[in-house]
Design a protein around this motif. Sequence first.
Motif, short mmCIF file in Angstrom:
data_model
loop_
_atom_site.label_atom_id
_atom_site.label_comp_id
_atom_site.label_asym_id
_atom_site.label_seq_id
_atom_site.Cartn_x
_atom_site.Cartn_y
_atom_site.Cartn_z
N GLU A 1 -4.64 0.88 -0.59
CA GLU A 1 -5.14 2.25 -0.42
C GLU A 1 -6.65 2.33 -0.63
O GLU A 1 -7.35 3.02 0.11
CB GLU A 1 -4.45 3.20 -1.41
CG GLU A 1 -3.03 3.52 -0.99
CD GLU A 1 -2.48 4.73 -1.75
OE1 GLU A 1 -3.26 5.56 -2.25
OE2 GLU A 1 -1.24 4.83 -1.84
N GLU A 2 -7.14 1.61 -1.63
CA GLU A 2 -8.59 1.66 -1.89
C GLU A 2 -9.37 0.99 -0.78
O GLU A 2 -10.44 1.47 -0.38
CB GLU A 2 -8.92 1.03 -3.26
CG GLU A 2 -8.38 1.77 -4.46
CD GLU A 2 -8.72 3.26 -4.49
OE1 GLU A 2 -9.75 3.66 -3.92
OE2 GLU A 2 -7.94 4.03 -5.07
N LEU A 3 -8.86 -0.12 -0.25
CA LEU A 3 -9.54 -0.77 0.88
C LEU A 3 -9.54 0.17 2.09
O LEU A 3 -10.55 0.27 2.80
CB LEU A 3 -8.88 -2.10 1.24
CG LEU A 3 -9.35 -3.33 0.45
CD1 LEU A 3 -8.59 -4.57 0.91
CD2 LEU A 3 -10.86 -3.56 0.61
N ALA A 4 -8.42 0.86 2.32
CA ALA A 4 -8.37 1.83 3.43
C ALA A 4 -9.40 2.93 3.22
O ALA A 4 -10.08 3.36 4.16
CB ALA A 4 -6.95 2.43 3.55
N ASP A 5 -9.55 3.37 1.97
CA ASP A 5 -10.54 4.42 1.67
C ASP A 5 -11.97 3.92 1.90
O ASP A 5 -12.81 4.66 2.42
CB ASP A 5 -10.39 4.89 0.21
CG ASP A 5 -9.14 5.73 0.01
OD1 ASP A 5 -8.58 6.24 1.00
OD2 ASP A 5 -8.72 5.89 -1.15
N ILE A 6 -12.23 2.68 1.49
CA ILE A 6 -13.57 2.11 1.71
C ILE A 6 -13.88 2.11 3.21
O ILE A 6 -14.97 2.53 3.64
CB ILE A 6 -13.66 0.68 1.12
CG1 ILE A 6 -13.66 0.75 -0.42
CG2 ILE A 6 -14.89 -0.07 1.64
CD1 ILE A 6 -13.45 -0.60 -1.11
N ILE A 7 -12.91 1.68 4.01
CA ILE A 7 -13.11 1.65 5.47
C ILE A 7 -13.32 3.08 5.99
O ILE A 7 -14.19 3.33 6.83
CB ILE A 7 -11.90 0.99 6.17
CG1 ILE A 7 -11.68 -0.44 5.68
CG2 ILE A 7 -12.07 1.05 7.69
CD1 ILE A 7 -12.72 -1.44 6.08
N ALA A 8 -12.54 4.02 5.48
CA ALA A 8 -12.63 5.40 5.96
C ALA A 8 -14.01 5.99 5.65
O ALA A 8 -14.63 6.64 6.50
CB ALA A 8 -11.52 6.25 5.34
N TRP A 9 -14.51 5.77 4.42
CA TRP A 9 -15.82 6.33 4.07
C TRP A 9 -16.95 5.63 4.82
O TRP A 9 -17.96 6.27 5.17
CB TRP A 9 -16.04 6.28 2.55
CG TRP A 9 -15.24 7.33 1.84
CD1 TRP A 9 -14.08 7.16 1.16
CD2 TRP A 9 -15.53 8.74 1.79
NE1 TRP A 9 -13.62 8.37 0.69
CE2 TRP A 9 -14.50 9.35 1.05
CE3 TRP A 9 -16.55 9.54 2.29
CZ2 TRP A 9 -14.45 10.73 0.81
CZ3 TRP A 9 -16.52 10.92 2.04
CH2 TRP A 9 -15.49 11.49 1.31
N ALA A 10 -16.78 4.35 5.10
CA ALA A 10 -17.78 3.66 5.95
C ALA A 10 -17.79 4.29 7.34
O ALA A 10 -18.84 4.44 7.97
CB ALA A 10 -17.47 2.17 6.01
N ASN A 11 -16.61 4.69 7.81
CA ASN A 11 -16.54 5.36 9.12
C ASN A 11 -17.17 6.75 9.06
O ASN A 11 -17.82 7.18 10.03
CB ASN A 11 -15.08 5.45 9.59
CG ASN A 11 -14.65 4.20 10.33
OD1 ASN A 11 -14.83 4.09 11.54
ND2 ASN A 11 -14.10 3.23 9.61
#
Lengths: 97, 97
Positions: free
Chosen positions: B53-63
């Motif tokens: 979940e945290e890796l998905a969030d990191i990717i989402a905020w980078a987007n």
Amino acid sequence: MKISEFQNLIKDLYFKQDQNRGINGTFIWLVEEIGEFARILRSKEINFKNASEELADIIAWANSLANLLEIDLESAILEKYPKMCFRCKSNPCVCNR
Amino acid sequence: MKISEFQNLIKDLYFKQDQNRGINGTFIWLVEEIGEFARILRSKEINFKNASEELADIIAWANSLANLLEIDLESAILEKYPKMCFRCKSNPCVCNR
């Protein structure tokens, strides 16, 4: 390119080095990229080519960590962001995630 | 899902809030996710669901940041990582990027 294809590419390219470095060591590289991106953001005029490269690096290092943790990043992303906000369940989001 | 499709999804979901928050404010959220991911990594036993979940969030905020900077993340990624290491030009990498 699919998210999963990029994860596989990063695995092909860097998995051996990522394994040798380990999770904690690889995390430090991710944080370094965050710092490099921060430096670009705080410059008077943002250099968009450099910003693009640093964002690509952040994504790449996140993929290296996903590989080390055996996490399928595309599945993780689709599970957390299933075409609606994970918190308010709306698209567009009506909360502030 | 393609990298570009996910960037568009994040734009549909969050662009209004991202714009209101601005680049610097949005960067702080990305860094917060990095911190949350760090906390998971330093736990005695890594919780892989939480790490996903945290890796998905990191990717989402980078987007989100890519959207604010008008950066096409898929193009940026393909330009920096064109199926070979950007530094040694090999696949697999033979340097240490």
